[in-house]
Scaffold this active site. Structure first.
Site, PDB file in Angstrom:
ATOM      1  N   CYS B 149       1.204   3.736  -6.669  1.00 25.57           N
ATOM      2  CA  CYS B 149       2.145   4.595  -5.941  1.00 25.57           C
ATOM      3  C   CYS B 149       3.547   3.993  -5.934  1.00 25.57           C
ATOM      4  CB  CYS B 149       1.663   4.813  -4.505  1.00 25.57           C
ATOM      5  SG  CYS B 149       2.786   5.783  -3.486  1.00 25.57           S
ATOM      6  N   CYS B 152       5.513   4.509  -2.699  1.00 22.83           N
ATOM      7  CA  CYS B 152       5.188   3.583  -1.609  1.00 22.83           C
ATOM      8  C   CYS B 152       5.772   2.201  -1.857  1.00 22.83           C
ATOM      9  CB  CYS B 152       3.676   3.402  -1.480  1.00 22.83           C
ATOM     10  SG  CYS B 152       2.761   4.914  -1.300  1.00 22.83           S
ATOM     11  N   ASP B 153       5.635   1.718  -3.070  1.00 25.34           N
ATOM     12  CA  ASP B 153       5.797   0.285  -3.303  1.00 25.34           C
ATOM     13  C   ASP B 153       7.031  -0.118  -4.107  1.00 25.34           C
ATOM     14  OD1 ASP B 153       3.430   0.127  -1.929  1.00 25.34           O
ATOM     15  OD2 ASP B 153       2.187   0.050  -3.709  1.00 25.34           O
TER      16      ASP B 153
END
Lengths: 111, 333
Positions: B149, B152-153
């Site tokens: 992801c 997200c990261d």
């Protein structure tokens, strides 16, 4: 009935590392979908396991020090900490039953 | 500034959290046909999909046996036509990867990397291009450099070098998102040609931070406690070692995509989702159609038909009628 405690970098040592009870700490950020999926489960754990475990959350967007210390590079990352030591790490979202299994094993000292 | 961009993105996702009559996970021929029928019958319909070319049809270069389509057409073009048709009837499409679901409650929740979508009915049409085997080092270093992801990261990889493995539009979008943060993005595509719209491929190729390795297979993710490098094999069998801090993996395989269901639906001994004659699963209100069903005949026309059946069953359920409604357009004129 306990609820999730939001901790910042300065409070982390006192609330998480020096806690008498075992601690489940979740590193998260507001833009992260999997974190949103885990959030209500953590609320549930905090209330259902009240008095047995502390559930803490660190917003890595605002507090990065401990995320860096623990080399968190993906969120959500959940650390199971007992007497200041990490005994189990869970990366990524999981189901309610999956999380409860981890918590039960952690509390039973099986990790 | 960059962080603000992410937050704005997240706000947009929040807007999508409205309630729907039906959320369809996967926008291939099964999901898009279900969307056509559901939206046409007035249901508030949302399709959540990873990308146009993330499914089996997206990588099919030529379709010659879909009834009524005589001219040569690619799989991606055919899906695009179905999507346009569904949108004409009012179906909404959102590009997001579903990572979990809550199907037990009366209002079902679909959790994506970008937002949460709630609905009364859910149709699962995620296809059968899920992965089985993992890359060496992948599981061990998940969360320590391995990620699925970018949204997200990505922020953890500011000014660092990362690799993206995949060949779909999903992988390209994720790689382009990473360029906002990373120093260098190595894009490894196992195939020589990327399975994505040409414009997107050009954007990737021309991006100053991206180095494209076409025909290169990710073989191993290396590092003791965190990702330090990846080993890849080029089509001429030459190995390449790339020094990176992050590995974002968007590879595909040949398994039904059911991991996000996390055991909430009944499966047969061989692991296939169990459905009834209207494609309803073990949970009322939750349907599964298309290639995600392993007993299913893998043909576009079959997937489309299953989409129609499931959507009509849902419409019947919502409107409380005992018989499915047949939509005779000429009667309305």
């Amino acid at each position: 009935m306990n609820s999730v405690i939001h901790v910042n970098d300065d409070q982390f040592e006192e609330v998480v590392l020096k806690a008498e009870l075992p601690v489940l700490v979740d590193f998260w950020a507001p833009w992260c979908g999997p974190c949103r999926m885990v959030a209500p489960l953590l609320d549930k754990i905090a209330s259902e396991y009240s008095g047995k475990i502390i559930v803490a959350k660190v917003n890595t967007d605002e507090n990065s020090q401990w995320a860096v210390n623990y080399r968190v590079q993906g969120i959500p990352t959940m650390l199971f900490i007992s007497k200041g030591q990490v005994v189990k790490t869970q990366v990524g979202a999981l189901s309610e039953s999956g999380l409860k299994n981890l918590v039960n094993d952690f509390l039973a000292g099986k990790n | 500034m960059e962080d603000n961009q992410i937050k704005n993105n997240s706000n947009e996702s929040q807007k999508a959290s409205a309630n729907y009559d039906v959320v369809i996970i996967g926008g291939g021929p099964a999901g898009s046909t279900a969307a056509i029928y559901a939206a046409r019958s007035g249901l508030k319909t949302l399709v959540v999909d990873k990308g146009l070319t993330s499914g089996a049809l997206g990588i099919t270069s030529k379709i010659v046996n879909y009834p009524g389509i005589v001219e040569e057409i690619s799989g991606a073009q055919l899906v695009e036509k179905m999507r346009e048709q569904a949108k004409l009837f009012g179906a909404e499409y959102i590009s997001d990867k579903v990572i979990g679901v809550d199907l037990q409650s009366e209002t079902k929740s679909i959790f994506g990397n970008g937002g949460v979508y709630n609905s009364r009915f859910v149709i699962i049409s995620t296809g059968s291009m899920g992965r089985g085997v993992r890359i060496q080092g992948e599981d061990r270093l998940l969360g320590h450099g391995v990620s699925y992801c970018a949204t997200c990261d990505a922020a953890f990889y500011r000014n660092k070098d990362v690799v993206v493995a995949g060949n779909t539009d999903e992988a390209i979008e994720e790689a382009l998102f990473l360029t906002k943060y990373a120093n260098q993005v190595y894009f490894l595509s196992q195939t020589e040609r990327l399975a994505a719209p040409q414009e997107l491929v050009e954007t990737l190729k021309n991006h100053p931070k991206v180095i494209l390795y076409a025909g290169t297979k990710l073989k191993e993710i290396i590092g003791e406690n965190r990702v330090e490098a990846v080993l890849a094999v080029q089509s001429d069998q030459h190995e390449v070692l790339l020094s990176v801090s992050g590995a974002f993996v968007y590879l595909q395989g040949g398994r039904p995509v059911t991991d996000f269901i996390q055991g909430q639906l009944e499966v047969s001994q061989s692991g296939c989702l169990i459905v009834d004659s209207s494609f309803q699963t073990s949970i009322p209100g939750v349907y599964a159609i298309g290639d995600v069903l392993c007993t299913h005949v893998k043909q576009v026309v079959v997937s489309a038909a299953e989409g129609a059946i499931a959507a009509m069953a849902i419409e019947k359920e919502i409107n409380g009628r005992s018989r499915m409604m047949v939509d005779w357009s000429e009667k309305k004129q």
